[in-house]
Design a protein around this motif. Structure first.
Motif, PDB file in Angstrom:
ATOM      1  N   SER A  91      35.092  48.003  36.524  1.00  0.00           N
ATOM      2  CA  SER A  91      35.013  48.321  37.906  1.00  0.00           C
ATOM      3  C   SER A  91      35.352  47.283  38.848  1.00  0.00           C
ATOM      4  O   SER A  91      35.978  47.201  40.008  1.00  0.00           O
ATOM      5  CB  SER A  91      33.910  49.255  38.302  1.00  0.00           C
ATOM      6  OG  SER A  91      33.704  49.627  39.428  1.00  0.00           O
ATOM      7  N   ILE A  92      34.347  46.118  38.707  1.00  0.00           N
ATOM      8  CA  ILE A  92      34.363  44.869  39.329  1.00  0.00           C
ATOM      9  C   ILE A  92      35.666  44.333  39.363  1.00  0.00           C
ATOM     10  O   ILE A  92      36.249  44.017  40.492  1.00  0.00           O
ATOM     11  CB  ILE A  92      33.254  43.894  38.985  1.00  0.00           C
ATOM     12  CG1 ILE A  92      31.641  44.743  39.298  1.00  0.00           C
ATOM     13  CG2 ILE A  92      33.199  42.706  39.630  1.00  0.00           C
ATOM     14  CD1 ILE A  92      30.702  43.855  38.641  1.00  0.00           C
ATOM     15  N   MET A  93      36.176  43.986  38.302  1.00  0.00           N
ATOM     16  CA  MET A  93      37.423  43.456  38.173  1.00  0.00           C
ATOM     17  C   MET A  93      38.632  44.140  38.854  1.00  0.00           C
ATOM     18  O   MET A  93      39.302  43.538  39.451  1.00  0.00           O
ATOM     19  CB  MET A  93      37.947  43.184  36.641  1.00  0.00           C
ATOM     20  CG  MET A  93      37.016  42.366  35.986  1.00  0.00           C
ATOM     21  SD  MET A  93      37.153  40.545  36.472  1.00  0.00           S
ATOM     22  CE  MET A  93      38.674  40.025  35.714  1.00  0.00           C
ATOM     23  N   GLU A  94      38.642  45.460  38.761  1.00  0.00           N
ATOM     24  CA  GLU A  94      39.699  46.356  39.415  1.00  0.00           C
ATOM     25  C   GLU A  94      39.527  46.141  41.011  1.00  0.00           C
ATOM     26  O   GLU A  94      40.649  46.151  41.612  1.00  0.00           O
ATOM     27  CB  GLU A  94      39.550  47.700  38.997  1.00  0.00           C
ATOM     28  CG  GLU A  94      40.390  48.601  39.646  1.00  0.00           C
ATOM     29  CD  GLU A  94      40.432  50.020  39.178  1.00  0.00           C
ATOM     30  OE1 GLU A  94      41.168  50.803  40.086  1.00  0.00           O
ATOM     31  OE2 GLU A  94      39.445  50.601  38.446  1.00  0.00           O
ATOM     32  N   PHE A  95      38.221  46.259  41.461  1.00  0.00           N
ATOM     33  CA  PHE A  95      38.064  46.122  42.765  1.00  0.00           C
ATOM     34  C   PHE A  95      38.550  44.530  43.190  1.00  0.00           C
ATOM     35  O   PHE A  95      39.204  44.524  44.396  1.00  0.00           O
ATOM     36  CB  PHE A  95      36.502  46.383  43.211  1.00  0.00           C
ATOM     37  CG  PHE A  95      36.245  45.864  44.508  1.00  0.00           C
ATOM     38  CD1 PHE A  95      36.085  46.994  45.375  1.00  0.00           C
ATOM     39  CD2 PHE A  95      35.836  44.610  45.130  1.00  0.00           C
ATOM     40  CE1 PHE A  95      35.789  46.856  46.718  1.00  0.00           C
ATOM     41  CE2 PHE A  95      35.549  44.430  46.281  1.00  0.00           C
ATOM     42  CZ  PHE A  95      35.513  45.531  47.386  1.00  0.00           C
ATOM     43  N   LEU A  96      38.152  43.554  42.628  1.00  0.00           N
ATOM     44  CA  LEU A  96      38.550  42.333  43.190  1.00  0.00           C
ATOM     45  C   LEU A  96      40.215  42.042  43.076  1.00  0.00           C
ATOM     46  O   LEU A  96      40.502  41.401  44.012  1.00  0.00           O
ATOM     47  CB  LEU A  96      37.843  41.287  42.064  1.00  0.00           C
ATOM     48  CG  LEU A  96      36.227  41.057  42.483  1.00  0.00           C
ATOM     49  CD1 LEU A  96      35.709  40.186  41.288  1.00  0.00           C
ATOM     50  CD2 LEU A  96      35.959  40.617  43.777  1.00  0.00           C
TER      51      LEU A  96
END
Length: 185
Positions: A134-139
């Motif tokens: 989720s964090i990687m996709e957001f970034l």
């Protein structure tokens, strides 16, 4: 800085809804309370990095003041990075992107579980991976939005000078539009 303060509320909601949509997680205290806790945890991480950067700036400024000729032929940004890295190592703060996101994901799972904001019947690693992704996709989507804004600014109808107030205003307007297109705000 990996995550910016302004991004924290959006990232927190994304994480919570990705956990909800996974089908593995329930929120005994409600999703809004979980979002608030996620936001607090991520904000603490962001502020910790800012403290490290502030310390690095102070050290750099002091060294420049004491030895102005030493910095005559040196890239100030590189020296700043080295100082920041040294301070981060001393404080146990991981600056490597993937490792930092992994640490943050693990910490989020632990804290949310310990404080009973989430409940699940699968391995901790599965929940940590959902948060990590989720964090990687957001970034990644945020970086794509920023890159698209830079492309638009390069082809803007009249040339804008980076760093000027006008450039900043146009950048921020286009950036917000790109974030909305990608569902980040």
């Amino acid at each position: 800085m990996l995550i910016k303060e302004a991004q924290v509320p959006f990232l927190s909601r994304k994480i919570a809804y990705d956990l909800l949509n996974s089908g593995f997680v329930t929120f005994p205290k409600g999703i809004d309370n979980a979002i608030s806790e996620i936001e607090d945890i991520i904000m603490d991480d962001v502020l910790w990095e800012r403290e490290i950067e502030d310390k690095a700036r102070e050290i750099l400024a002091k060294q420049e003041e004491e030895n102005e000729f030493l910095f005559y032929d040196v890239d100030r940004r590189e020296v700043f990075k080295l100082i920041k890295k040294e301070i981060a190592n001393e404080e146990g703060f991981n600056l490597k992107r993937d490792e930092r996101i992994d640490d943050l994901s693990h910490f989020l799972v632990k804290e949310l579980w310990d404080k009973e904001f989430i409940d699940y019947d699968v391995r901790d690693g599965k929940i940590k991976n959902i948060i990590f992704n989720s964090i990687m996709e957001f970034l990644n989507r945020e970086r794509e939005a920023r890159d698209e804004v830079y492309r638009k600014l390069e082809n803007y109808k009249r040339p804008l000078i980076p760093g000027t107030e006008e450039w900043e205003l146009v950048f921020n307007r286009l950036y917000e539009q790109e974030l909305k297109k990608r569902g980040l705000i």
